[in-house]
Scaffold this motif. Sequence first.
Motif, PDB file in Angstrom:
ATOM      1  N   ARG A  15      -1.961  -4.966  -4.172  1.00 20.80           N
ATOM      2  CA  ARG A  15      -2.320  -5.347  -2.810  1.00 20.80           C
ATOM      3  C   ARG A  15      -1.116  -5.865  -2.044  1.00 20.80           C
ATOM      4  O   ARG A  15      -0.406  -6.738  -2.533  1.00 20.80           O
ATOM      5  CB  ARG A  15      -3.366  -6.463  -2.820  1.00 20.80           C
ATOM      6  N   ALA A  16      -0.950  -5.344  -0.834  1.00 18.07           N
ATOM      7  CA  ALA A  16       0.117  -5.820   0.053  1.00 18.07           C
ATOM      8  C   ALA A  16      -0.537  -6.591   1.193  1.00 18.07           C
ATOM      9  O   ALA A  16      -1.562  -6.169   1.723  1.00 18.07           O
ATOM     10  CB  ALA A  16       0.898  -4.635   0.599  1.00 18.07           C
ATOM     11  N   ALA A  17       0.075  -7.722   1.550  1.00 16.61           N
ATOM     12  CA  ALA A  17      -0.517  -8.540   2.616  1.00 16.61           C
ATOM     13  C   ALA A  17      -0.285  -7.922   3.992  1.00 16.61           C
ATOM     14  O   ALA A  17      -0.970  -8.244   4.954  1.00 16.61           O
ATOM     15  CB  ALA A  17       0.070  -9.944   2.569  1.00 16.61           C
ATOM     16  N   GLY A  18       0.686  -7.024   4.110  1.00 12.30           N
ATOM     17  CA  GLY A  18       0.983  -6.375   5.392  1.00 12.30           C
ATOM     18  C   GLY A  18       1.126  -4.881   5.197  1.00 12.30           C
ATOM     19  O   GLY A  18       0.699  -4.349   4.169  1.00 12.30           O
ATOM     20  N   PRO A  19       1.734  -4.173   6.154  1.00 13.33           N
ATOM     21  CA  PRO A  19       1.880  -2.720   6.024  1.00 13.33           C
ATOM     22  C   PRO A  19       2.736  -2.354   4.818  1.00 13.33           C
ATOM     23  O   PRO A  19       3.813  -2.916   4.629  1.00 13.33           O
ATOM     24  CB  PRO A  19       2.583  -2.311   7.330  1.00 13.33           C
ATOM     25  N   LEU A  20       2.260  -1.409   4.015  1.00 12.30           N
ATOM     26  CA  LEU A  20       2.978  -0.991   2.815  1.00 12.30           C
ATOM     27  C   LEU A  20       4.347  -0.430   3.145  1.00 12.30           C
ATOM     28  O   LEU A  20       5.298  -0.605   2.389  1.00 12.30           O
ATOM     29  CB  LEU A  20       2.182   0.100   2.092  1.00 12.30           C
ATOM     30  N   ALA A  21       4.444   0.251   4.297  1.00 15.78           N
ATOM     31  CA  ALA A  21       5.698   0.920   4.640  1.00 15.78           C
ATOM     32  C   ALA A  21       6.858  -0.052   4.834  1.00 15.78           C
ATOM     33  O   ALA A  21       8.013   0.364   4.791  1.00 15.78           O
ATOM     34  CB  ALA A  21       5.506   1.771   5.895  1.00 15.78           C
ATOM     35  N   VAL A  22       6.565  -1.331   5.035  1.00 11.51           N
ATOM     36  CA  VAL A  22       7.663  -2.288   5.164  1.00 11.51           C
ATOM     37  C   VAL A  22       7.886  -3.094   3.880  1.00 11.51           C
ATOM     38  O   VAL A  22       8.741  -3.975   3.841  1.00 11.51           O
ATOM     39  CB  VAL A  22       7.482  -3.241   6.376  1.00 11.51           C
ATOM     40  N   GLY A  23       7.123  -2.772   2.832  1.00 13.62           N
ATOM     41  CA  GLY A  23       7.366  -3.400   1.536  1.00 13.62           C
ATOM     42  C   GLY A  23       6.904  -4.835   1.457  1.00 13.62           C
ATOM     43  O   GLY A  23       5.909  -5.208   2.082  1.00 13.62           O
ATOM     44  N   GLY A  24       7.586  -5.626   0.657  1.00 11.85           N
ATOM     45  CA  GLY A  24       7.179  -7.019   0.470  1.00 11.85           C
ATOM     46  C   GLY A  24       6.441  -7.183  -0.834  1.00 11.85           C
ATOM     47  O   GLY A  24       6.358  -6.262  -1.648  1.00 11.85           O
ATOM     48  N   PHE A  89      -3.097   1.459  -4.201  1.00 13.26           N
ATOM     49  CA  PHE A  89      -2.391   0.541  -3.307  1.00 13.26           C
ATOM     50  C   PHE A  89      -3.324   0.184  -2.173  1.00 13.26           C
ATOM     51  O   PHE A  89      -3.975   1.056  -1.597  1.00 13.26           O
ATOM     52  CB  PHE A  89      -1.128   1.200  -2.742  1.00 13.26           C
ATOM     53  N   LEU A  90      -3.402  -1.088  -1.878  1.00 15.96           N
ATOM     54  CA  LEU A  90      -4.284  -1.530  -0.806  1.00 15.96           C
ATOM     55  C   LEU A  90      -3.449  -2.323   0.188  1.00 15.96           C
ATOM     56  O   LEU A  90      -2.772  -3.278  -0.195  1.00 15.96           O
ATOM     57  CB  LEU A  90      -5.377  -2.388  -1.430  1.00 15.96           C
ATOM     58  N   GLU A  91      -3.423  -1.874   1.419  1.00 18.95           N
ATOM     59  CA  GLU A  91      -2.621  -2.596   2.411  1.00 18.95           C
ATOM     60  C   GLU A  91      -3.514  -3.184   3.492  1.00 18.95           C
ATOM     61  O   GLU A  91      -4.433  -2.542   3.965  1.00 18.95           O
ATOM     62  CB  GLU A  91      -1.556  -1.686   3.050  1.00 18.95           C
ATOM     63  N   ARG A  92      -3.210  -4.428   3.835  1.00 26.77           N
ATOM     64  CA  ARG A  92      -3.850  -5.048   4.998  1.00 26.77           C
ATOM     65  C   ARG A  92      -3.014  -4.593   6.181  1.00 26.77           C
ATOM     66  O   ARG A  92      -2.076  -5.264   6.587  1.00 26.77           O
ATOM     67  CB  ARG A  92      -3.792  -6.564   4.889  1.00 26.77           C
ATOM     68  N   ARG A  93      -3.340  -3.405   6.710  1.00 23.55           N
ATOM     69  CA  ARG A  93      -2.530  -2.836   7.790  1.00 23.55           C
ATOM     70  C   ARG A  93      -2.583  -3.748   9.015  1.00 23.55           C
ATOM     71  O   ARG A  93      -1.583  -4.038   9.644  1.00 23.55           O
ATOM     72  CB  ARG A  93      -3.051  -1.423   8.085  1.00 23.55           C
ATOM     73  N   THR A  94      -3.792  -4.211   9.336  1.00 25.91           N
ATOM     74  CA  THR A  94      -3.992  -5.246  10.363  1.00 25.91           C
ATOM     75  C   THR A  94      -5.134  -6.120   9.854  1.00 25.91           C
ATOM     76  O   THR A  94      -5.732  -5.815   8.814  1.00 25.91           O
ATOM     77  CB  THR A  94      -4.426  -4.646  11.723  1.00 25.91           C
ATOM     78  N   ALA A  95      -5.455  -7.164  10.590  1.00 26.38           N
ATOM     79  CA  ALA A  95      -6.551  -8.043  10.163  1.00 26.38           C
ATOM     80  C   ALA A  95      -7.857  -7.261  10.042  1.00 26.38           C
ATOM     81  O   ALA A  95      -8.729  -7.601   9.243  1.00 26.38           O
ATOM     82  CB  ALA A  95      -6.704  -9.200  11.138  1.00 26.38           C
ATOM     83  N   ASP A  96      -8.003  -6.201  10.833  1.00 28.78           N
ATOM     84  CA  ASP A  96      -9.262  -5.460  10.841  1.00 28.78           C
ATOM     85  C   ASP A  96      -9.199  -4.140  10.083  1.00 28.78           C
ATOM     86  O   ASP A  96     -10.201  -3.452   9.961  1.00 28.78           O
ATOM     87  CB  ASP A  96      -9.692  -5.160  12.288  1.00 28.78           C
ATOM     88  N   LEU A  97      -8.008  -3.775   9.632  1.00 30.41           N
ATOM     89  CA  LEU A  97      -7.862  -2.447   9.043  1.00 30.41           C
ATOM     90  C   LEU A  97      -7.206  -2.550   7.672  1.00 30.41           C
ATOM     91  O   LEU A  97      -6.048  -2.926   7.537  1.00 30.41           O
ATOM     92  CB  LEU A  97      -6.994  -1.585   9.987  1.00 30.41           C
ATOM     93  N   THR A  98      -8.001  -2.209   6.655  1.00 32.79           N
ATOM     94  CA  THR A  98      -7.502  -2.187   5.289  1.00 32.79           C
ATOM     95  C   THR A  98      -7.433  -0.732   4.858  1.00 32.79           C
ATOM     96  O   THR A  98      -8.370   0.022   5.083  1.00 32.79           O
ATOM     97  CB  THR A  98      -8.465  -2.960   4.365  1.00 32.79           C
ATOM     98  N   ARG A  99      -6.298  -0.332   4.289  1.00 30.56           N
ATOM     99  CA  ARG A  99      -6.177   1.068   3.872  1.00 30.56           C
ATOM    100  C   ARG A  99      -5.887   1.183   2.389  1.00 30.56           C
ATOM    101  O   ARG A  99      -5.175   0.355   1.830  1.00 30.56           O
ATOM    102  CB  ARG A  99      -5.065   1.757   4.658  1.00 30.56           C
ATOM    103  N   VAL A 100      -6.449   2.224   1.797  1.00 32.46           N
ATOM    104  CA  VAL A 100      -6.332   2.437   0.366  1.00 32.46           C
ATOM    105  C   VAL A 100      -5.569   3.729   0.106  1.00 32.46           C
ATOM    106  O   VAL A 100      -5.773   4.718   0.799  1.00 32.46           O
ATOM    107  CB  VAL A 100      -7.761   2.546  -0.236  1.00 32.46           C
ATOM    108  N   ARG A 101      -4.665   3.709  -0.844  1.00 28.73           N
ATOM    109  CA  ARG A 101      -3.969   4.932  -1.263  1.00 28.73           C
ATOM    110  C   ARG A 101      -4.038   4.997  -2.789  1.00 28.73           C
ATOM    111  O   ARG A 101      -3.674   4.047  -3.475  1.00 28.73           O
ATOM    112  CB  ARG A 101      -2.521   4.884  -0.784  1.00 28.73           C
ATOM    113  N   TYR A 102      -4.546   6.116  -3.296  1.00 26.47           N
ATOM    114  CA  TYR A 102      -4.693   6.249  -4.746  1.00 26.47           C
ATOM    115  C   TYR A 102      -3.516   6.975  -5.374  1.00 26.47           C
ATOM    116  O   TYR A 102      -2.970   7.902  -4.778  1.00 26.47           O
ATOM    117  CB  TYR A 102      -5.916   7.105  -5.085  1.00 26.47           C
ATOM    118  N   HIS A 103      -3.186   6.598  -6.601  1.00 24.03           N
ATOM    119  CA  HIS A 103      -2.325   7.395  -7.469  1.00 24.03           C
ATOM    120  C   HIS A 103      -3.118   7.526  -8.758  1.00 24.03           C
ATOM    121  O   HIS A 103      -2.897   6.779  -9.712  1.00 24.03           O
ATOM    122  CB  HIS A 103      -0.992   6.686  -7.729  1.00 24.03           C
ATOM    123  N   ARG A 104      -4.094   8.408  -8.762  1.00 26.24           N
ATOM    124  CA  ARG A 104      -4.999   8.480  -9.903  1.00 26.24           C
ATOM    125  C   ARG A 104      -5.211   9.899 -10.406  1.00 26.24           C
ATOM    126  O   ARG A 104      -5.878  10.073 -11.423  1.00 26.24           O
ATOM    127  CB  ARG A 104      -6.325   7.793  -9.553  1.00 26.24           C
TER     128      ARG A 104
END
Length: 310
Positions: A15-24, A89-104
């Motif tokens: 889980r990422a607290a912000g956009p995955l594309a910026v890492g962290g 991978f789960l990113e909190r893209r914004t407070a209202d938008l959570t996005r999921v990306r699978y590697h399965r």
Amino acid sequence: AVDLLTVGESLVSLRAAGPLAVGGALTMHVAGAESNVAIGLARLGHRTAWVGRVSDDELGEYVLRQLRAEGVRVDGVTTDPERPAGLMFLERRTADLTRVRYHRAGSAGSALGVEDVRAPIAEGARVLHLTGITPALSDSAREAVTWAAETASRSGTLVCLDVNYRARLWTREEARAALTPLTTYASLVIASADELDLVDEPGAAESTVVARLAARGVDTVLVKLGADGVRAHTREGVRHVAAVPVTAVDTVGAGDAFSAGYLSGLLDGLDLDDRLRRAVTVGAFAVSSHGDWEGLPRRADLSLLDEHET
Ligand code: KDG
């Protein structure tokens, strides 16, 4: 025999607290609709088992360790010597938008087959919980789910199909073709309103779907309405129960919590209204706490939301 057996893939969720594309920083969790349900029931004191395949490495060990720590039995799990853990991978893209990306794709969990479920099904369970996620993972996983549903229903186990459509795994047409035949083995079908036509013809109205499911032997259809609660169709008629008003901070896992609450009530022999109330109560814990299952209630916690109950 356990109270509840569930079959599926448990993922390592990062889980990422912000956009995955910026890492962290990422935090590591166990995810998976079926193991979420298993944990929900185990927290409420039911004897619960999860079956699936895990990778033969630290990630597989992590999944088993977390489930064991929550009191979920994992002795029927197969360790896959070749395939990797499924990741999400789960990113909190914004407070209202959570996005999921699978590697399965090609994961240990997706290689589930009939051999993996044979012994646990033979041991028996009062309830078998299946989701529409597992049949989307591979042909062998679909065969395993179908075999489990058919075998369990023949031996008198109550089969619950929790539709859980995942658009990142398959199309609605593919889901419909796989899930509609599965309903012939189910006594209980749980779906959100927009998933109902995945067990019937495209665009079919709720009343039509419910009537056709009943004709196939389904006793109870629960239509999840999110913040509006649930509508339950049984042979005795239709009941609506409102959601418990709470502050929603994370809706991922809410449906699984709802299912766990309902099934807990069923295992306890509660009447329909009380089963639905337990379902919306456990769902409320999930939406008002972070994580798929971390905030789920123990039995003594259930009354904490009582003053909010409908
Ligand atoms: O219901 C929550 C699940 O979506 C999550 O835990 C991961 O099982 C999962 C899936 O396949 O999306």
